[in-house]
Structures are given as C-alpha cells and as structure tokens.
Design an enzyme around this catalytic site. Structure first.
Site, PDB file in Angstrom:
ATOM      1  N   GLY A  75       0.812  -1.211   0.000  1.00 31.64           N
ATOM      2  CA  GLY A  75       0.000   0.000   0.000  1.00 31.64           C
ATOM      3  C   GLY A  75       0.848   1.264   0.000  1.00 31.64           C
ATOM      4  N   ASN A 154      -8.505   3.468   8.262  1.00 29.67           N
ATOM      5  CA  ASN A 154      -7.964   2.260   8.895  1.00 29.67           C
ATOM      6  C   ASN A 154      -8.256   2.192  10.390  1.00 29.67           C
ATOM      7  OD1 ASN A 154      -6.106   4.469   8.274  1.00 29.67           O
ATOM      8  ND2 ASN A 154      -4.640   3.413   9.572  1.00 29.67           N
ATOM      9  N   GLY A 203      -1.791  -6.284  -0.201  1.00 28.99           N
ATOM     10  CA  GLY A 203      -2.080  -7.712  -0.082  1.00 28.99           C
ATOM     11  C   GLY A 203      -2.386  -8.176   1.329  1.00 28.99           C
ATOM     12  N   THR A 240      12.472  -7.320 -10.757  1.00 31.49           N
ATOM     13  CA  THR A 240      11.955  -8.678 -10.965  1.00 31.49           C
ATOM     14  C   THR A 240      10.745  -8.899 -10.067  1.00 31.49           C
ATOM     15  OG1 THR A 240      14.163  -9.414 -11.509  1.00 31.49           O
ATOM     16  CG2 THR A 240      12.576 -11.129 -10.927  1.00 31.49           C
ATOM     17  N   CYS A 328       0.868   1.287  12.808  1.00 32.61           N
ATOM     18  CA  CYS A 328       2.150   1.945  12.536  1.00 32.61           C
ATOM     19  C   CYS A 328       2.543   2.857  13.685  1.00 32.61           C
ATOM     20  CB  CYS A 328       2.078   2.723  11.234  1.00 32.61           C
ATOM     21  SG  CYS A 328       1.581   1.689   9.864  1.00 32.61           S
TER      22      CYS A 328
HETATM   23  C1  LIG Z   1      -5.130   2.975   4.891  1.00 29.26           C
HETATM   24  C2  LIG Z   1      -3.766   2.397   4.724  1.00 29.26           C
HETATM   25  N1  LIG Z   1      -2.973   2.843   3.746  1.00 29.26           N
HETATM   26  C3  LIG Z   1      -1.747   2.334   3.541  1.00 29.26           C
HETATM   27  C4  LIG Z   1      -1.242   1.347   4.348  1.00 29.26           C
HETATM   28  C5  LIG Z   1       0.132   0.814   4.085  1.00 29.26           C
HETATM   29  O1  LIG Z   1       0.056  -0.434   3.435  1.00 29.26           O
HETATM   30  P1  LIG Z   1       1.343  -1.422   3.448  1.00 29.26           P
HETATM   31  O2  LIG Z   1       1.476  -1.922   4.840  1.00 29.26           O
HETATM   32  O3  LIG Z   1       0.995  -2.490   2.473  1.00 29.26           O
HETATM   33  O4  LIG Z   1       2.506  -0.610   2.993  1.00 29.26           O
HETATM   34  C6  LIG Z   1      -2.016   0.864   5.408  1.00 29.26           C
HETATM   35  C7  LIG Z   1      -1.481  -0.153   6.348  1.00 29.26           C
HETATM   36  O5  LIG Z   1      -1.772  -0.145   7.526  1.00 29.26           O
HETATM   37  C8  LIG Z   1      -3.318   1.387   5.591  1.00 29.26           C
HETATM   38  O6  LIG Z   1      -4.119   0.948   6.573  1.00 29.26           O
END
Ligand SMILES: Cc1ncc(COP(=O)(O)O)c(C=O)c1O
Length: 386
Positions: A75, A154, A203, A240, A328
């Site tokens: 993401g 989120n 994913g 790759t 995070c």
């Molecule tokens: C809304 C949102 N965007 C982006 C991300 C980042 O995705 P990734 O962990 O695949 O980099 C997250 C992950 O918590 C998310 O909840």
C-alpha cells in the site's frame, strides 16, 4: 508458525492471516517454479502466465481491465507512486489536496513534497470522522495536481463519499487518487463506474502476504513510474516480480470477491454484537467514528476514564490482539493522529482501542472476548476511579 489456538485476533486492519488457498497457490512459486517471468524460455513463460492471471483476478475484483493493474511492494508504495506520478504528469501544478486522517503513506509523502516546493491543503474531518465534500471542492485550485482521499479509514472504518469527490475532480480536470487499502475486500468496488485515475491496495489486508500490493492506473490516465529500471509491469514498475506474492494476491482477490457478502453479514453481525454487548455491560463506552457509515468489520471504542494501553496489555496477556489506533503508531505514547483529527480530547483518544474483525473470527471467540473485556475494564476502573 500457526497462531496459538488460544489467540483471538481482532487486529485484521493491521494485517490478516494468509488464506490457506492463497498459500497453496503461492507455494510452487517459492519452490519448483523459480523461473524469471521475463525469461524467454518456457519455464519462465509459465511464471509469466501466473502473473497474467493475477492481473486478471485483481482486475475482476475491482471491475477494471487487467492492464490497469500494476503490482507493487504494498500500500505504501502504491500511494507514493500515485502521488509521485500525478506530480510528474502535471509539472506546472504543485498543489496537493488530502485529508487529515490519511495513512502516513500519504501524509508523510505530502510532508516531503511540501519540503520540495509543493503546497498541501489538508481538509479536516468532523467529530464523527466525516469529510465535507464541499470543503474538498473549495480546496481545489487551478494549480492542484492531485486530490488524494482514502476510501475507508484504517482506525475508525469511516467510509468517505468517494464517488462525489471523484466526480468533482473529473469536472475540474484534477487527478484523483484513493488509498483503498482498507476498503478492498471489505466492500464491493466497481471501477468501471468510477472516474478515478489511481487506487491503492495492499495484499496483507486481504489475506495475501505482506510486501505486495497493487496500484490501479486508469487506462485513460498518463503515468510516470517511481521505480525505474527493467520493463516489468509494462514499464510501470521495474524490478523482478515478487512472483509468489503476486500470485497469492491474485488468489486473495478471487477469494475476496466471493467473501465480500460474508464480510457484510457474518462479520458485521460479530462486530455489532461485540459493540452492543460491551455497551450493555459497561458504562461510558463511546464509538469513535460514525456508526452508520463504517466498514463492517471495524470497531473503535473509547473506554472513558481508562488508559487504553493498560487495557491492551491486559488483553494481550489473555491472548486477545487489538490495536491502539493505527498499528504503525503502536508503541508511541502520542494519541493517534486520526482520533486527534476528529477533535477528540487527548484523554478520550488515549482511552480508545481498535478492534477489527475478519474472516477467521468465530462466535465462540466473541463470547470469550465479551467475558474478558468487561472484566478487565471494571477492574482497571476500580483501581483508578476517575
Ligand atoms: C489505509 C492504509 N494505507 C496504507 C497502508 C500501508 O500499506 P502497506 O502496509 O501495504 O505498505 C495501510 C497499512 O496499515 C493502511 O491501513
């Protein structure tokens, strides 16, 4: 490693368990099918075919064309790539519009862009986590390069009215990107009916592996890659291919298409019973974010007067996984930027926990959690009465 039998995992917005069907499809590409999809021999061509199928499956989930899907490392990379590309596409435009509750993959990109000469307008949300579409419209200027608004939050699960925002962007000729990392697989998406240029997904939020994601790039949009090198992904993302993970994401997309309805019924029912019972059993529990416009799996609750970190530690000891705001920021003492952006007091934010349900949660697990949480919260309230 299998999760503990006793573990109750209510942190599905942080990451999800890989579906056994996904793992099964990935395994050959981690063992005997190790060819490079860019190779000219048949051994490589088989791998290329598997990547092609993954494009088709992800496209089917989103209602777009297979060549509108670009696989990425997740993401974060998808978000960064969309914003980077939008800025490159319109060199005369240096203004970005986004919201105060985006993931750091967007907010920190914008902060860095601002240091490099861009201007960023951050549209605020209200106390329920809602975005005022008119405010987004007012924020758009003649030099706006891109509007980036997440589909679903989120932390609270609040869903934004993206169709309206995308329509405004189209009218004004501004690129529109959505971070749909939390929405994909949890709500039906049909991009053939939308006018988005970019959409990000990840994913590991939909039962595929970590470190893989995708960016939808509209075939009507220009594109400037961020990762430059070889010709992979039609020259849109060099390097790759992460074959096994891409294959897994394709399978996860196929499975998600068939389980979305389940998310909206069984998982929603679990979440709703969870909230109703907790609020029956305990006073002073507030739902953060508009209960009527949320993802079906997300529950962000404030246990007023109790330090959420203390609850989280006790829950962890009992094998229950949940989250203090976004994963995070887990471990940081600062209340989550999303809850602060909703103008909740620091005290309210610090008493808040996110529970996110998923495919593998059961009624029996819920029964256990509904015994554990009220007991812990009552005890903590007795120890430190307000
Ligand atoms: C809304 C949102 N965007 C982006 C991300 C980042 O995705 P990734 O962990 O695949 O980099 C997250 C992950 O918590 C998310 O909840």
């Amino acid at each position: 490693m299998k999760p503990d039998d006793d573990l109750i995992y209510l942190d599905n917005n942080s990451s999800t368990r890989i579906d056994p069907g996904v793992l099964e499809e990935m395994m050959p590409f981690l063992t005997e099918r190790y060819g490079n999809p860019s190779s000219s021999h048949r051994f490589g061509a088989q791998v290329k075919d598997a990547i092609k199928l993954a494009h088709e499956r992800v496209a089917a989930l989103l209602g777009c064309q297979p060549n509108e899907i670009v696989f990425t490392s997740g993401g974060t990379e998808s978000d960064n790539t969309a914003l980077h590309s939008a800025l490159q596409m319109t060199p005369g435009r240096r203004h970005i519009v986004t919201t105060s509750v985006e993931h750091n993959a967007v907010l920190n990109f914008c902060q860095t862009a601002a240091k490099r000469g861009c201007e960023v307008t951050i549209v605020e949300v209200d106390g329920d986590g809602h975005l005022d579409v008119a405010e987004v419209e007012r924020a758009i200027r003649p030099d706006t390069a891109v509007v980036s608004v997440m589909w679903a939050n989120n932390e609270t699960g609040v869903i934004f009215p993206l169709e309206e925002i995308a329509a405004i962007c189209r009218e004004k000729g501004v690129v529109f990107h959505t971070d749909a990392v939390q929405a994909v697989g949890k709500m039906p998406i049909d991009l053939s009916r939308q006018s988005f240029q970019f959409l990000s997904l990840s994913g590991h939020k939909l039962h595929a592996s970590k470190g893989v994601g995708a960016l939808f790039v509209s075939r009507n949009s220009k594109f400037h890659p961020m990762v430059i090198g070889g010709p992979q992904e039609d020259g849109r993302r060099a390097g790759t291919d992460n074959v096994a993970s891409i294959v897994g994401l394709g399978k996860a997309a196929e499975l998600a298409a068939s389980t979305i309805e389940e998310e909206n019924t069984r998982v929603r029912a679990l979440r709703d019973r969870f909230e109703e019972t907790i609020r029956e059993q305990l006073d002073d529990v507030a739902i953060n974010g508009d209960p009527g416009a949320r993802l079906p799996n997300t529950s962000n609750l404030a246990f007023l007067g109790v330090d959420a970190q203390a609850i989280l530690i006790k829950l962890d000891q009992e094998g229950v996984c949940c989250s203090l705001g976004s994963s995070c920021t887990t471990g940081a003492v600062e209340p989550s930027h999303v809850l602060r952006a909703m103008h909740l007091t620091n005290e309210h934010a610090r008493s808040s926990l996110r529970f996110s349900f998923g495919r593998y949660n059961t009624e029996a697990e819920l029964d256990r959690v509904l015994e554990i949480i009220p007991r812990i919260v009552r005890k903590l309230r007795q120890l430190a009465p307000v």
